[in-house]
Motif scaffolding. Structure first.
Motif, PDB file in Angstrom:
ATOM      1  N   LEU A  22      39.877 -55.912 -18.570  1.00 15.16           N
ATOM      2  CA  LEU A  22      40.119 -54.585 -18.004  1.00 15.16           C
ATOM      3  C   LEU A  22      38.931 -53.638 -18.159  1.00 15.16           C
ATOM      4  O   LEU A  22      38.711 -52.783 -17.318  1.00 15.16           O
ATOM      5  CB  LEU A  22      41.369 -53.965 -18.649  1.00 15.16           C
ATOM      6  CG  LEU A  22      42.679 -54.697 -18.326  1.00 15.16           C
ATOM      7  CD1 LEU A  22      43.798 -54.238 -19.250  1.00 15.16           C
ATOM      8  CD2 LEU A  22      43.079 -54.499 -16.868  1.00 15.16           C
ATOM      9  N   PRO A  25      52.019 -55.255 -15.798  1.00 14.94           N
ATOM     10  CA  PRO A  25      52.966 -54.881 -16.843  1.00 14.94           C
ATOM     11  C   PRO A  25      52.455 -55.239 -18.238  1.00 14.94           C
ATOM     12  O   PRO A  25      51.979 -56.348 -18.458  1.00 14.94           O
ATOM     13  CB  PRO A  25      54.208 -55.719 -16.503  1.00 14.94           C
ATOM     14  CG  PRO A  25      53.657 -56.930 -15.819  1.00 14.94           C
ATOM     15  CD  PRO A  25      52.450 -56.459 -15.052  1.00 14.94           C
ATOM     16  N   TYR A  36      53.968 -47.919 -28.459  1.00  9.13           N
ATOM     17  CA  TYR A  36      52.716 -48.640 -28.218  1.00  9.13           C
ATOM     18  C   TYR A  36      51.836 -48.623 -29.480  1.00  9.13           C
ATOM     19  O   TYR A  36      51.237 -49.626 -29.858  1.00  9.13           O
ATOM     20  CB  TYR A  36      51.904 -47.963 -27.117  1.00  9.13           C
ATOM     21  CG  TYR A  36      52.379 -48.033 -25.689  1.00  9.13           C
ATOM     22  CD1 TYR A  36      53.496 -47.329 -25.254  1.00  9.13           C
ATOM     23  CD2 TYR A  36      51.649 -48.750 -24.741  1.00  9.13           C
ATOM     24  CE1 TYR A  36      53.873 -47.340 -23.920  1.00  9.13           C
ATOM     25  CE2 TYR A  36      52.019 -48.775 -23.403  1.00  9.13           C
ATOM     26  CZ  TYR A  36      53.139 -48.067 -23.002  1.00  9.13           C
ATOM     27  OH  TYR A  36      53.513 -48.074 -21.678  1.00  9.13           O
TER      28      TYR A  36
HETATM   29  C1  LIG Z   1      47.138 -51.430 -20.916  1.00  6.66           C
HETATM   30  C2  LIG Z   1      46.993 -51.378 -19.455  1.00  6.66           C
HETATM   31  C3  LIG Z   1      48.084 -51.662 -18.622  1.00  6.66           C
HETATM   32  C4  LIG Z   1      49.485 -51.922 -19.152  1.00  6.66           C
HETATM   33  O1  LIG Z   1      50.132 -50.681 -19.360  1.00  6.66           O
HETATM   34  P1  LIG Z   1      51.639 -50.630 -19.893  1.00  6.66           P
HETATM   35  O2  LIG Z   1      51.969 -49.185 -19.911  1.00  6.66           O
HETATM   36  O3  LIG Z   1      51.608 -51.221 -21.267  1.00  6.66           O
HETATM   37  O4  LIG Z   1      52.449 -51.422 -18.955  1.00  6.66           O
HETATM   38  C5  LIG Z   1      47.861 -51.694 -17.264  1.00  6.66           C
HETATM   39  N1  LIG Z   1      46.646 -51.419 -16.743  1.00  6.66           N
HETATM   40  C6  LIG Z   1      45.588 -51.120 -17.511  1.00  6.66           C
HETATM   41  C7  LIG Z   1      44.280 -50.832 -16.869  1.00  6.66           C
HETATM   42  C8  LIG Z   1      45.715 -51.068 -18.884  1.00  6.66           C
HETATM   43  O5  LIG Z   1      44.667 -50.760 -19.642  1.00  6.66           O
END
Ligand SMILES: *Cc1c(COP(=O)(O)O)cnc(C)c1O
Length: 359
Positions: A79, A211, A343
């Motif tokens: 990411l 998710p 979280y």
């Molecule tokens: C952590 C993250 C997610 C997941 O988010 P949740 O709220 O835990 O579902 C999705 N996209 C990105 C870019 C993230 O960093």
């Protein structure tokens, strides 16, 4: 053996993944397992989802390497993309997908001498003002990336929602429409939704959803119980009572003697503390389950222990089972009592806490 552990039900995680799929039937889901799968154990969770998830997502390169080295074969989306001199060729060879968050990351991929093209997701800034290209820059970046032999043809356009967990906020619809207008020109697949958006914002569902938190069975909304869509909490943080003591009125318990008995009291000591990730800021009164009954935390959380007031739960004995959060006590409730979110509690579970896996 120490009685304290995080019991993880892997089949609940698989079931929650299916819930994410059911809520967004037109989308594919990248299972987000960054931060050691939100404390649940990244390799174990990846194995549990191996037959269902088409891809996984982690925050940074080393998290992807750990999964690959453990034998996970799915593509792994990184990411934050490359943050240093990580090798683009290695990413391509290991089937890591790279998020491109800024001009530097794009230029590095475009100028890479790797012989294999890498799969890329281009992040676009639509309102969160953190990572991603401005919409105006995204146009030319799409063209450059689509024309480059260093990139696989299936570029994905991605954005991150700032307020998906706020059901009354107008921001999510604005962000979705900003991304869609860029995408319309380039006919590229999109990715927008996190857990909250999968559950509450169907207009954000796209080719790929992402998710995370919901996979672990908890609602991303503050008004949790209303919106839980039948999610199954995957973790029970469990321990035991290791001592019970009578405390006279006026006597204090624990560091700082913060909790003072108002009457003749009975206090139970439980073998868990902030050294395991139980939040040190949880105030007196935070609920704890002893043999399934709610009792209040009493006094400060220390590294290896907490105390609870058992005065009104007289049947409790040494060795009785304790649930700090899990199927019978929502982690969101404990988090809210401690002034944080679930979280953070999950991500803060420490290495010394053993994880016990149940199918
Ligand atoms: C952590 C993250 C997610 C997941 O988010 P949740 O709220 O835990 O579902 C999705 N996209 C990105 C870019 C993230 O960093």
């Amino acid at each position: 053996m120490r009685p304290t552990s995080a019991i993880v039900r892997l089949n609940a995680i698989a079931e929650n993944f299916r819930t994410a799929c059911r809520l967004a039937p037109g989308s594919q889901n990248v299972a987000v397992i960054k931060a050691n799968a939100y404390g649940h154990g990244a390799v174990e969770v990846a194995r549990a989802l191996q037959d269902e998830a088409p891809a996984f997502a982690v925050a940074f390169f080393e998290e992807a390497v750990q999964l690959r080295d453990a034998g996970i074969t799915q593509p792994i989306l990184i990411l934050q993309g490359t943050l240093g001199d990580e090798n683009i060729g290695e990413a391509a060879a290991r089937d890591f997908w790279l998020m491109l968050n800024n001009r530097q990351q794009i230029d590095r991929v475009l100028s890479s001498k790797s012989t294999r093209p890498v799969r890329a997701w281009l992040k676009v800034e639509t309102g969160m003002h953190r990572l991603g290209l401005e919409p105006e820059e995204a146009e030319s970046a799409c063209e450059a990336l689509s024309a480059s032999g260093n990139i696989q043809p299936d570029l994905v356009l991605c954005t991150q929602l700032a307020c998906a967990d706020e059901l009354a906020s107008p921001v999510t619809k604005q962000q979705v429409s900003r991304l869609s207008s860029i995408a319309a020109k380039h006919k590229l697949p999109l990715s927008i939704a996190n857990s909250a958006a999968i559950m509450a914002w169907p207009e954000s569902h796209a080719q790929w959803n992402r998710p995370g938190y919901m996979l672990y069975g908890n609602s991303p909304f503050a008004t949790a119980e209303k919106n839980n869509e039948g999610l199954l909490p995957a973790m029970t943080l469990a321990s035991e009572i290791i001592a019970i003591r009578e405390v006279a009125p006026g006597d204090g318990v624990g560091y700082g003697l913060d909790w003072v008995a108002q009457r003749q009291s009975r206090v139970g000591i439980i073998a868990i503390g902030y050294g395991d990730g139980y939040p040190r800021h949880a105030p007196g009164g935070t609920p704890v389950l002893v043999n399934g009954a709610r009792v209040p935390l009493a006094g400060r959380v220390s590294m290896d222990m907490i105390s609870v007031d058992l005065t009104y739960h007289r049947g409790a004995e040494i060795g009785d089972s304790v649930e700090l959060w899990g199927t019978n006590l929502s982690i969101n409730e404990v988090a809210s009592s401690a002034g944080t979110i679930g979280y953070e509690l999950l991500a803060g579970l420490t290495g010394r806490l053993s994880r016990v896996y149940r199918k």
